[in-house]
Design an enzyme around this catalytic site. Structure first.
Site, PDB file in Angstrom:
ATOM      1  CE  LYS A  32      -3.468  -0.174   2.833  1.00 22.91           C
ATOM      2  NZ  LYS A  32      -4.688  -0.403   2.070  1.00 22.91           N
ATOM      3  NE  ARG A 103      -7.600   2.841   4.339  1.00 20.45           N
ATOM      4  CZ  ARG A 103      -7.994   4.092   4.112  1.00 20.45           C
ATOM      5  NH1 ARG A 103      -7.107   5.075   4.147  1.00 20.45           N
ATOM      6  NH2 ARG A 103      -9.264   4.355   3.849  1.00 20.45           N
ATOM      7  N   GLY A 112      -8.436  -7.317   4.329  1.00 22.27           N
ATOM      8  CA  GLY A 112      -9.269  -7.515   5.507  1.00 22.27           C
ATOM      9  C   GLY A 112      -8.582  -8.214   6.662  1.00 22.27           C
ATOM     10  CG  MET A 114      -2.930  -7.245   9.362  1.00 22.81           C
ATOM     11  SD  MET A 114      -1.230  -6.903   8.940  1.00 22.81           S
ATOM     12  CE  MET A 114      -1.336  -6.700   7.172  1.00 22.81           C
ATOM     13  NE  ARG A 376      -5.965  -4.483  -2.809  1.00 25.16           N
ATOM     14  CZ  ARG A 376      -6.502  -4.657  -1.618  1.00 25.16           C
ATOM     15  NH1 ARG A 376      -5.751  -4.570  -0.545  1.00 25.16           N
ATOM     16  NH2 ARG A 376      -7.784  -4.925  -1.476  1.00 25.16           N
ATOM     17  CG  HIS A 490     -14.233  -9.651   4.354  1.00 25.35           C
ATOM     18  ND1 HIS A 490     -14.649 -10.923   4.714  1.00 25.35           N
ATOM     19  CD2 HIS A 490     -12.931  -9.576   4.725  1.00 25.35           C
ATOM     20  CE1 HIS A 490     -13.660 -11.555   5.292  1.00 25.35           C
ATOM     21  NE2 HIS A 490     -12.602 -10.765   5.319  1.00 25.35           N
ATOM     22  CB  SER A 798      13.483 -41.567  -9.434  1.00 27.07           C
ATOM     23  OG  SER A 798      12.330 -40.835  -9.097  1.00 27.07           O
ATOM     24  CB  CYS A 865       9.030 -39.881  -8.150  1.00 23.82           C
ATOM     25  SG  CYS A 865       9.941 -40.986  -7.061  1.00 23.82           S
ATOM     26  CE1 TYR A 885      11.259 -38.228 -13.182  1.00 23.83           C
ATOM     27  CE2 TYR A 885      13.156 -38.598 -14.601  1.00 23.83           C
ATOM     28  CZ  TYR A 885      12.329 -39.025 -13.578  1.00 23.83           C
ATOM     29  OH  TYR A 885      12.566 -40.221 -12.941  1.00 23.83           O
TER      30      TYR A 885
END
Length: 909
Positions: A32, A103, A112, A114, A376, A490, A798, A865, A885
């Site tokens: 903010k 704020r 919402g 804080m 934002r 909210h 693996s 894996c 992978y």
């Protein structure tokens, strides 16, 4: 932790087209504060103010209030003077008062979670000065009652007596409305507002034992401290844990000159989005309220109106409001205040282009003048996220790499959950209509309180309106339904951030918390009744609605294609059945990294043969039972190979200890004894014999195959014969046979010899061959240390990170639940190591094992894996290690494909 001394300023000013910070300073100024500074610098009309940094929050938690106030006292006083100069007002002055808002502002958006206080600086003298200055007694007393209400709740801790009760201030207001026979806050007379201020102060004294503070500086420091405290409040901690945000980030505090949306009928407030946060559609949208302050919009106490004419018409269609009625009672801002709308539209265009992403903006109109209070990057659903990324790319606002990087991997999970079956929807009984606040499909049993959301396996949280305290219940519930609030309430904003189906503003609902009932027309629904929510249309449906599986299409498919363009590391899947393999292939899996063969043995017809094999006292008896299992295993492998269509398939040989397969209930033991023509005592004895003190470290994995080689022989035969059968049909197969739980080179060598000998025998029998490879799962620390020796024999590694994590930490996965939550709460561990790969410990074994393995076999294929193969930060680590992978569950494949691409892009940049 050392106190941050003289590193950088603790307070940063902004306003008047000047700013000491910018948007790149989010870690220090919070999102903010950084954006307020940035907007101020580029000429957007932002009320002046200052930001106390996140580092001060850290110091506050370390040193306490007195020391921190002393450290920043001069800077805060100087910053207030700067606001006074820019606004031409004086803080605490009776004649020309400056009021401020306080704020929170974490580095990431936590809507919402804080606390916020508006109209700070008000007291009995200031309110009279404000009346005189503005010649608007209604506005001044309304601002005063709002301040006491917010300060009382946020700073002084005034809360409802129980969950069935409402906020104590709201209760006072509701009683007055009932007495005066009015419905809206805007209908209060000046005397009503004066009475409310008096009654509110009485309630504060009664609940806290202290008079409401009248000194503006005492009020300011109380609010600043309350914001710091809110960082460690229950809802903020839960939100942080839910998203994996570290506790040591802290929050900034933003103090800003008040501008007033409740000054007149020419004033108002609103929230808007540069694109649709639910669908991603490139349509400016939002909501506003005339003669209101910002909390009125997001709290849902009043259902707001739409900003654009298009949005207003869409809303009217959903709400079944006639056009004439809409224009008279629910006009859009575009129609009501065209010049303000034109200016707002200009700013939203400027800000989206500047930030190159969809923006969520808050604004206030004070007596015809527009102020932007915040911008934002907007919270959005997974579907909207994907569409926005692809659209911004096509519009030329961002390039391909940026399009991939702005997508949050875990939010793709929202697109992979079941959706309502279209045929079932046609037959559904729609009982009411609300606003489609967050898309999706949700079916569950009604609950009315957030702390009871886990009462049923599937629940729908039904509320008049939600509050930040409801966060945990909202997260647990399958869907959220509110009677009040709009698309920016909210409930709507938080639900979209969670990817949770939500319908808001369903005005036809009558909710009675004490009776636990939901009434729609003449029909009454009770707690535990089933309802369904269609978050895409706003339809509220009676009972259950059938669902269907999702798929890749549209922008989602485009994103995946783009991901593959930049990916270097492949993505495979963990699949134990042809069905799972087909799902994974539909999501783009490039092979199977783990097929767990033991899962194939638990079906009713197979478990019997498996138990007979285990209970046999001779090799001959075991082989006979395995002969019965052979065609079943072969059939499974054929289905999996066929689903993979030529991609590699890694099959792990039998891994768990044998006691998992034997019956432990007396009735089942009797049945088995009869089937095998042996005594019940013989079965009991064998079950007892197989019981192990620590089965995870016992007779399992390659130890089974080396003591019972006939098991390895059968499984090898099933794999090779399945591949040959499909080869004869023209289907290419690439089997990779994986030996589990290897800790010594000899263990691997014995298993490899059985596998290759069996395969050679089959090739002779069939007069045909296929290519296959043999490798091992590295899941024992010793195997990682001996990797160079094992790699002399193995074709691939693996990493089985589930067991490797278990053995490295010495934590039992089955028992860790007793202490892991406490470890996480106390900060002994930052994350659950079974969910997020421990890069400092387990990760070092992976690096070591990979480097040593490739030191003797440079072309060694390496993958992962374990469950970590589907977790974004773990996938990125695997890329940096140089793995070929990762393998994950079918529904995590798209996420892994995206992260693989993101990791490649980050390494280049």
């Amino acid at each position: 932790m050392e106190v941050l001394q003289n590193v950088k300023p603790r307070v940063y000013k902004f306003g008047g087209k000047q700013a000491e910070g910018n948007s790149k300073m989010k870690n220090l100024l919070g999102g903010k504060g950084a954006n307020l500074a940035e907007m101020s610098a580029i000429g957007i009309p932002v009320p002046p103010g200052f930001t106390i940094t996140t580092e001060v929050c850290t110091e506050y938690n370390l040193l306490g209030k007195e020391k921190v106030v002393e450290m920043i006292l001069h800077d805060v006083e100087s910053s207030i003077e700067n606001i006074e100069t820019l606004m031409g007002t004086k803080f605490g002055d009776k004649e020309n008062p400056l009021l401020v808002s306080v704020r929170s502002g974490a580095r990431v958006s936590m809507p919402g979670m804080m606390d916020t206080v508006l109209n700070l600086g008000m007291n009995d003298d200031v309110v009279l000065g404000l009346v005189k200055k503005t010649n608007n007694e209604q506005f001044a007393w309304d601002s005063y009652r709002r301040f006491i209400q917010m300060y009382g709740s946020v700073v002084l801790g005034m809360k409802p007596a129980s969950k069935e009760d409402i906020d104590p201030f709201e209760e006072i207001m509701e009683n007055l409305k009932e007495k005066r026979k009015i419905e809206l806050d805007t209908e209060f007379t000046i005397q009503d507002l004066k009475d409310l201020v008096f009654d509110f102060k009485v309630a504060v004294k009664k609940n806290t034992g202290h008079d409401f503070p009248t000194n503006p500086w005492e009020q300011l420091w109380g609010a600043i401290v309350a914001v710091f405290n809110s960082w460690n409040g229950n809802r903020a901690v839960y939100y942080r844990n839910m998203h994996g945000y570290p506790a040591d980030w802290g929050t900034a505090v933003n103090v800003q000159a008040m501008v007033y949306g409740n000054m007149s009928e020419n004033s108002g407030t609103g929230v808007c989005f540069t694109r649709d946060a639910g669908t991603g559609e490139n349509v400016f949208n939002g909501e506003y309220l005339i003669n209101a302050q910002g909390e009125d919009v997001v709290s849902g106490v009043r259902t707001p109106q739409q900003i654009t004419k298009l949005g207003s018409k869409r809303w009217a269609e959903l709400a079944k409001v006639e056009e004439e009625d809409r224009l008279e009672n629910y006009p859009s801002l575009e129609e009501l205040m065209p010049s303000i709308f034109k200016e707002l539209n200009s700013y939203q265009n400027t800000l989206e282009k500047h930030y190159r992403d969809m923006q969520d903006m808050e604004f206030t109109m004070q007596d015809g003048k527009l102020w932007i209070l915040q911008t934002r990057n907007g919270k959005r659903t997974g579907a909207a996220m994907v569409k926005i990324a692809i659209d911004l790319l096509k519009e030329g606002m961002i390039d391909e790499k940026e399009a991939l990087l702005i997508v949050e991997p875990n939010k793709l999970d929202e697109l992979l959950h079941p959706i309502f079956d279209l045929k079932a929807l046609k037959k559904a009984n729609v009982i009411a209509q609300g606003l489609p606040a967050s898309p999706g499909a949700a079916t569950g049993k009604i609950v009315f309180f957030a702390d009871e959301a886990n009462k049923y396996k599937s629940s729908i949280l039904v509320r008049i309106e939600t509050s930040p305290e409801d966060l945990e219940g909202m997260n647990i519930a399958k869907g959220i339904l509110t009677a009040r609030g709009g698309m920016t309430s909210h409930a709507a904003v938080v639900a979209r951030g969670m990817g949770k189906c939500c319908i808001s503003g369903a005005g036809a609902l009558k909710i009675n918390y004490k009776k636990r009932t939901l009434t729609v027309g003449d029909h009454e629904y009770h707690e535990g009744d089933w309802i369904s929510l269609n978050g895409s249309t706003g339809n509220i449906i009676e009972g259950k609605v059938a669902t269907m599986e999702p798929g890749l299409s549209g922008e989602f498919a485009e994103l995946m294609k783009l991901s593959d363009k930049y990916s270097v590391m492949k993505v495979r899947t963990n699949a134990d059945s042809p069905k799972d393999a087909k799902i994974a292939r539909s999501f783009g899996a490039q092979g199977i990294g783990l097929t767990r063969t033991e899962h194939m043995f638990f079906e009713l017809d197979r478990i019997k043969a498996m138990r007979e094999m285990i209970l046999s006292e001779t090799v001959k008896g075991r082989k006979q039972a395995l002969e019965d299992l052979l065609p079943m295993q072969r059939e499974d492998f054929e289905g999996i190979f066929e689903a993979m269509q030529g991609f590699p398939v890694t099959i792990r040989l039998l891994d768990p200890p044998l006691h998992e397969f034997v019956p432990h209930q007396l009735a089942t033991q009797k049945d088995l004894a009869e089937d095998m023509h042996i005594t019940l005592q013989a079965v009991k004895s064998k079950v007892s014999e197989l019981e192990e003190f620590n089965p995870m470290l016992g007779h399992r994995g390659c130890r089974l195959g080396n003591t019972y080689p006939e098991i390895t022989e059968m499984q090898t035969r099933a794999i090779i014969e399945a591949a040959l059968n499909l080869k004869e049909k023209g289907i290419i197969c690439k089997p990779e046979i994986m030996v589990p739980l290897v800790g010594t080179v000899k263990e691997y060598e014995f298993q490899e010899e059985i596998i290759r000998t069996t395969a050679a025998t089959i090739f002779d029998e069939r007069n045909n061959t296929i290519e296959f490879s043999v490798g091992t799962m590295i899941e024992i620390p010793r195997a990682a240390l001996m990797a160079d020796k094992i790699a002399e024999k193995a074709d691939f590694f693996s990493f089985g990170t589930n067991d490797l994590t278990q053995m490295t930490f010495g934590y039992s996965r089955d028992d860790a639940g007793k202490f892991l939550p406490i470890y996480l709460e106390k900060g002994i561990l930052k994350v659950d190591p079974f969910e997020v790969l421990d890069q400092e410990g387990v990760g070092q074994l992976i690096i070591l094992g990979t480097e040593r393995g490739r030191s003797t076999k440079p072309n060694l294929k390496v993958g992962i894996c374990g469950e970590h193969g589907g977790e974004p930060s773990s996938i990125e680590f695997c890329y940096n290690v140089g793995m070929d992978y990762v393998s994950c569950s079918p529904y995590r494949v798209p996420i892994a494909r995206l992260v693989s691409a993101q990791a490649t892009i980050k390494s280049i940049e």
